[in-house]
Design an enzyme around this catalytic site. Structure first.
Site, PDB file in Angstrom:
ATOM      1  N   ASN A  88      -6.351  -2.523   2.543  1.00  0.00           N
ATOM      2  CA  ASN A  88      -6.452  -3.978   2.634  1.00  0.00           C
ATOM      3  C   ASN A  88      -7.917  -4.378   2.707  1.00  0.00           C
ATOM      4  O   ASN A  88      -8.731  -3.666   3.297  1.00  0.00           O
ATOM      5  CB  ASN A  88      -5.742  -4.496   3.886  1.00  0.00           C
ATOM      6  CG  ASN A  88      -4.237  -4.380   3.792  1.00  0.00           C
ATOM      7  OD1 ASN A  88      -3.663  -4.304   2.708  1.00  0.00           O
ATOM      8  ND2 ASN A  88      -3.584  -4.350   4.939  1.00  0.00           N
ATOM      9  N   ARG A 142       0.834  -1.206   0.000  1.00  0.00           N
ATOM     10  CA  ARG A 142       0.000   0.000   0.000  1.00  0.00           C
ATOM     11  C   ARG A 142       0.868   1.256   0.000  1.00  0.00           C
ATOM     12  O   ARG A 142       0.562   2.228  -0.689  1.00  0.00           O
ATOM     13  CB  ARG A 142      -0.966   0.015   1.189  1.00  0.00           C
ATOM     14  CG  ARG A 142      -2.072  -1.011   1.060  1.00  0.00           C
ATOM     15  CD  ARG A 142      -2.971  -1.025   2.273  1.00  0.00           C
ATOM     16  NE  ARG A 142      -2.172  -1.331   3.450  1.00  0.00           N
ATOM     17  CZ  ARG A 142      -2.345  -0.806   4.651  1.00  0.00           C
ATOM     18  NH1 ARG A 142      -3.295   0.075   4.872  1.00  0.00           N
ATOM     19  NH2 ARG A 142      -1.580  -1.140   5.653  1.00  0.00           N
TER      20      ARG A 142
END
Length: 103
Positions: A46, A28
Site C-alpha cells: 500500500n 495485495r
C-alpha cells in the site's frame, strides 16, 4: 537460437501503480497469489495516497500476464476491489529478490 530469442527470455521488472478501491479489500493478497502462480518475485504494498505498488520480476510473458490481470475490465479473475487505472514501468530485473511478499 539467435540473440533476440535469448534476450527475450531474460527476466524483466514491471512496476505497477494501481489506482482505485484497492486497499483494505484483499487486493495485495490476490496480487501475491497471482504472482506466485506465474512464477514471479517481488512485492505488493500500500502507498500513503491509496494506491497499491506492485513490483514483479520474472519472464517477460509472466510479467505481461500479471499486467493483463491487473488491468482487465471486467475482471474475470475475481480480483477484489475496483481498479480504475494502472500506471506501469519496465526495467531490468534486480538481483537478490527471491520471493513475492505483501508489505
Amino acid at each position: 537460437m539467435d540473440a533476440s530469442e535469448s534476450s527475450a527470455a531474460e527476466p524483466v521488472r514491471g512496476t505497477f501503480f494501481v489506482h482505485g478501491y484497492v486497499q483494505g479489500v484483499g487486493f495485495r493478497w490476490w496480487v501475491r497469489a497471482r504472482a506466485l502462480e506465474l512464477g514471479l518475485v517481488g512485492h505488493a504494498r500500500n502507498t500513503v495516497d491509496g494506491r497499491v505498488e506492485v513490483v514483479a520480476q520474472g519472464p517477460p510473458d509472466a510479467v505481461d500476464r500479471l499486467q493483463e490481470l491487473l488491468t482487465e475490465v471486467p475482471s474475470t479473475a475475481r480480483r477484489p476491489g475496483r481498479v480504475t487505472q494502472v500506471v506501469s514501468q519496465r526495467s531490468a530485473a534486480k538481483d537478490g529478490i527471491t520471493s513475492f511478499v505483501e508489505r
